[in-house]
Write an enzyme that holds these catalytic residues in place. Structure first.
Site, PDB file in Angstrom:
ATOM      1  CB  SER A   1     -11.592 -25.239  21.313  1.00 38.97           C
ATOM      2  OG  SER A   1     -11.683 -24.323  22.384  1.00 38.97           O
TER       3      SER A   1
ATOM      4  N   GLY B   1     -27.776 -24.493  36.078  1.00 42.34           N
ATOM      5  CA  GLY B   1     -28.206 -23.375  35.238  1.00 42.34           C
ATOM      6  C   GLY B   1     -27.221 -22.233  35.163  1.00 42.34           C
TER       7      GLY B   1
ATOM      8  CG  ASP C   1      -2.668 -23.037  34.824  1.00 39.25           C
ATOM      9  OD1 ASP C   1      -2.598 -22.732  36.032  1.00 39.25           O
ATOM     10  OD2 ASP C   1      -3.735 -23.234  34.230  1.00 39.25           O
TER      11      ASP C   1
ATOM     12  CG  HIS D   1      -2.003 -28.317  35.404  1.00 31.87           C
ATOM     13  ND1 HIS D   1      -2.019 -26.960  35.609  1.00 31.87           N
ATOM     14  CD2 HIS D   1      -3.123 -28.611  34.712  1.00 31.87           C
ATOM     15  CE1 HIS D   1      -3.114 -26.461  35.083  1.00 31.87           C
ATOM     16  NE2 HIS D   1      -3.811 -27.436  34.523  1.00 31.87           N
TER      17      HIS D   1
ATOM     18  CB  SER E   1      -1.801 -33.457  33.179  1.00 34.97           C
ATOM     19  OG  SER E   1      -2.050 -32.235  33.856  1.00 34.97           O
TER      20      SER E   1
ATOM     21  CG  ASP F   1      -0.319 -25.097  37.962  1.00 36.46           C
ATOM     22  OD1 ASP F   1      -1.255 -25.507  38.677  1.00 36.46           O
ATOM     23  OD2 ASP F   1      -0.107 -25.509  36.807  1.00 36.46           O
TER      24      ASP F   1
ATOM     25  CG  HIS G   1      -5.134 -35.880  28.269  1.00 41.63           C
ATOM     26  ND1 HIS G   1      -5.161 -34.639  27.674  1.00 41.63           N
ATOM     27  CD2 HIS G   1      -5.068 -35.660  29.603  1.00 41.63           C
ATOM     28  CE1 HIS G   1      -5.131 -33.706  28.616  1.00 41.63           C
ATOM     29  NE2 HIS G   1      -5.080 -34.294  29.793  1.00 41.63           N
TER      30      HIS G   1
ATOM     31  CG  HIS H   1      -3.099 -21.799  39.609  1.00 44.25           C
ATOM     32  ND1 HIS H   1      -2.206 -21.654  38.586  1.00 44.25           N
ATOM     33  CD2 HIS H   1      -3.505 -20.559  39.905  1.00 44.25           C
ATOM     34  CE1 HIS H   1      -2.073 -20.377  38.296  1.00 44.25           C
ATOM     35  NE2 HIS H   1      -2.851 -19.698  39.086  1.00 44.25           N
TER      36      HIS H   1
END
Lengths: 558, 558
Positions: B239, B56, B170, B374, B372, B202, B370, B396
């Protein structure tokens, strides 16, 4: 998405009906019912483990409703191997009818009997082995050796007047397994020649390209890690993975270390495997935990459960410094297992905890310490090509994997219209070499929670999810029926909503006012007053907090 | 495990103090506070997304307590890039003091301003770029270009009397990024020559061996998939991933398809990126959703959010057939994103749903769609070698990743005692080229739930977990104080426990009896009576159901 449910026609003599009650559209609770000429045969009766949207559920059983009033017609249950997702629900089935004979390999039945003992059930068992044939009324059974992540797994051939069905159970095609017991492709070829009318293949890894690596490739890795380990070594894996444990035992011996088995299921299963000769225990390698704790750090390997981060299992307790085995600087932990989806965060919490304690954690992510127990796409292509089935019904997988398995079948020449991608409860009729979908039963989830079976419903789980997301506010108030005047209360109880009770100070008078107003508006019944309270508190919590806790008004008329 | 909390000594002039309030020991809510000579500098103010044991919760903020009464000394906030885990908590910080100047690149600040607008906050911003120098009181800042999965990311060099600190934010080291803006290793080398006293890298992928693949390797895969797609194509990604979207736009153009951006954050962020020139939109390729829905199936690509299976996001709604874009047979869905741990089951549910609708789903598991954002271990080794820092404080990452990063530093020659693996709230003092841990603050989680910040506590979450696992039983009863005789009730309310209310029939008389007995035993107060009810119901539920629901007795004395 809901699926359309419709009843199948009455079953005509000589036609074989196949109904999966579990394991199709999900990974777990495998159970398939075969019927012909009024008699039933069941293959596997497994459990499914709950996901995060099923909080508090211990186990999920197949829905027995479809066969509940046909139990007297069940001639037997065939158990393909000893994993929980294939045998875990047997105790619950036998509670409905205890004298259903169980057919399976020696190891499989030994594991089932141990489980049934805990449920105080003494089953009727019939040990079978690869190559063996058994007549069960209209069902002529033949058993075929398959290789899996537990020894002594069997595929079953079901011959009836309607044709030949090959049901693999879980399998892969490790060509150099530790026990040299390979999946019997010769038998698959022979059956292919005879003609397989319906093929039900384990499709768990159908969407994984290529081939599953050899189990024996793991041994050297584990051996190297143990050889380099300066202090204690803890290996965690599945408590039924006899060959994985075998490799740990052998690696320990090669490095002059003893092994202590830790965790109830690990001790129990390996005891059985050793007694029956599936686990070869080198002399003197095993010691009990007490002895192990007194040995020098560089002389011991702990073989434990908990590789999935289960909070109550040995490994998680070690990570929380809450176990007799105190993990410390320089210790080595090997997670020799897969990472079952949904367990990631739990497993990473365990890895972080162990790392903080100073342990070097070796896992799938940084070393070859696990291979799957299921045939990947490349292996399934071998099967489809050597069997050339007339009809294919992929089982043991989620929808995406069933689809992938069907695609592989099509690529090997099976007509697309002869592949059936369906879900639990689908009714297939096999007749004259053609399998058709003739119905779809509504099969639900049966939840085990504590000692209750089927008492928790999906509605309860929905409530639990709301409670988890938002908590609840309950309002107790005793009022005068006529005036709505509050006599006792409002007494507000909330959990998971806000720790500071004073947040409710401004809503209490609103409740009192709302009840009085409801009375003025002619409300005289408990329901009307309860609605007034619910509306008032609901409006307040939404505007003040932008939240939606469960609101439970209890209005009593004094 | 709890960590020992202890106060640091008073900060002496000329010494630089570093305190991470988030992002150390976790992936998310990155925030680091630098202090020297009474002035503060903050680098990043991000949010953390909740895990399944935090039901929640909408967002988790860094704990601002440590700086709450020092806000007037804050000279500025540096934002290294525009991801939520680095900027998401800025609105909550500015609510404490709105005129703290924000420093960051053009894109970063544009994204922050859009976010702050929704919170009705107008910030003071200072756009900076790579190569730029800025004086902030005792802090001399220099900005260095770094490459990440969002454009315009910056590392920041913090020069003070105490020495030189390099804080990467990052980053990864893609040597052929789409915008040709590489991580500036020349600057890293120059800083290394000058002497980096403290390096904060990072470490997200420090435990991933090798090198991160090139972002541009994804484009061809996406292009091939779109070229082969017979009908609609839906691509889901993050996004803010401008370059991923760029590749989708280019692939669409190459296949004569239009693109419709779907999802509020996707539309907003790409609008900003296009306005500022970070996203190059080929003429006429973009169409709005309404137009897109009228185009032929083989002429459109939908670029949407929801790649993590978020139930409310576009993709999950498509999978549930609950979106204007109706996915059907022959459609192609590309999940061009990572699979963040904990989201697996949600993502697989979406994949299964889309597959059932007839879509071909392409994802990380079956195609290179995809990479990464990093730096992996191999890239970090380059950094450590070229910088040769005197002290290393990996940030991080979870503990396992911080440890892995420190190990890499040691392998490149950094003395182990000069590597600091710690957790949020650690207090580091840098003085004369040496960084030492001088304290450990108790930094908690600050939960955002609805419109409330910090109202939900860990105690509430514990309650929520219990409610989720077991549900609750509340018992309302009004009694006579002297006799314990029940006047009203027992009124039993339960949720998430059992749907059938009749299960409580046998416990009601037990409650009545227990109250009378309590009175006989001299109980006269509410607490005593409540305890009697709790004990009775608790014993009943444990013996009858082997369960442990939350039990909430409300005893009112009439």
């Amino acid at each position: 998405m809901a699926i359309d449910v419709y009843d199948p026609p009455a079953l005509t003599p000589g036609v074989l009906r196949v109904i999966p009650l579990g394991g199709v559209g999900e990974i777990g609770r495998n159970m398939t019912v075969y019927e012909i000429d009024g008699k039933l045969l069941i293959v596997d009766v497994g459990v499914l483990f709950p996901e995060e949207h099923q909080p508090g559920v211990d186990l999920i059983l197949p829905d027995f409703a479809a066969i509940r009033d046909r139990l007297d017609d069940v001639l037997g249950v065939v158990l393909t191997h000893g994993h929980e997702d294939h045998i875990g629900a047997v105790p619950y089935l036998l509670k409905l009818r205890q004298d259903i004979p169980l057919y399976g390999s020696r190891l499989t039945l030994a594991l089932v009997e141990a489980k049934l003992k805990e449920h105080r059930v003494a089953p009727i068992t019939r040990v079978v082995a690869e190559g063996e044939h058994t007549e069960l009324g209209p069902f002529a059974l033949e058993f075929v050796a398959v290789n899996h992540s537990i020894p002594d797994a069997l595929a079953v051939v079901v011959r009836t007047a309607a044709g030949l069905v090959l049901h693999t159970g879980d399998f892969k095609m490790d060509q150099l397994p530790l026990d040299a017991r390979i999946t019997d492709l010769r038998a698959f070829a022979r059956l292919g020649e005879e003609g397989v009318d319906l093929f039900l293949p384990d499709s768990t890894n159908a969407d994984v390209p290529g081939f599953t690596a050899l189990e024996r490739e793991i041994g050297p890795t584990i051996e190297r890690v143990i050889a380099k380990a300066p202090r204690r070594v803890i290996v965690a894996s599945f408590s039924s993975h006899v060959h994985r444990v075998q490799q740990v035992l052998d690696a320990a011996v090669a490095n002059e270390r003893h092994v202590a088995l830790v965790g109830r299921s690990m001790v129990r299963n390996m005891g059985i495997a050793a007694d029956l000769g599936y686990l070869k225990v080198p002399d003197g390698v095993l010691v009990d935990l007490k002895t192990a704790l007194e040995l020098p750090d560089d002389r011991i390997v702990f073989m434990s459960t908990g590789s999935q981060g289960e909070p109550m299992a040995v490994l998680a307790r070690m990570a929380n410094n809450d176990h007799r085995i105190e993990v410390g600087q320089g210790d080595t932990v090997i997670l020799a297992s897969s990472l079952i989806p949904g367990n990631e965060n739990a497993v990473y919490r365990v890895i972080n905890g162990l790392t903080k304690l100073g342990a070097n954690v070796v896992h799938k992510g940084n070393a070859r310490v696990h291979v799957s127990g299921h045939a990947a796409a490349g292996e399934l292509l071998y099967c489809y090509n050597i069997i050339r089935p007339r009809n294919v019904f992929p089982v043991h997988g989620e929808y995406r994997q069933l689809t992938a398995s069907a695609e592989l079948a099509v690529e090997t020449g099976v007509p697309r219209e002869r592949t059936i991608v369906a879900e639990n409860g689908v009714v297939l009729d096999l007749h004259e070499g053609v399998a058709n979908v003739v119905g779809q039963l509504d099969v639900g989830y049966v939840y085990v929670d504590g000692s209750t079976v089927g008492e928790i419903t999906d509605a309860d789980l929905k409530d639990r999810r709301i409670l988890a997301e938002e908590g609840f506010i309950s309002i107790f108030v005793a009022i005068d029926r006529q005036t709505g005047k509050v006599i006792v209360g409002p007494e507000i109880q909330a959990r998971g909503f806000a720790e500071d009770e004073s947040v409710f100070d401004d809503v209490r008078p609103q409740i009192v006012a709302a009840l009085a107003e409801a009375a003025r508006n002619g409300v005289t019944d408990q329901h009307g007053y309860s609605q007034a309270v619910r509306r008032t508190v609901g409006r307040w919590v939404n505007t003040q907090h932008r939240r939606r806790p469960m609101i439970i008004p209890v209005v009593i008329e004094a």
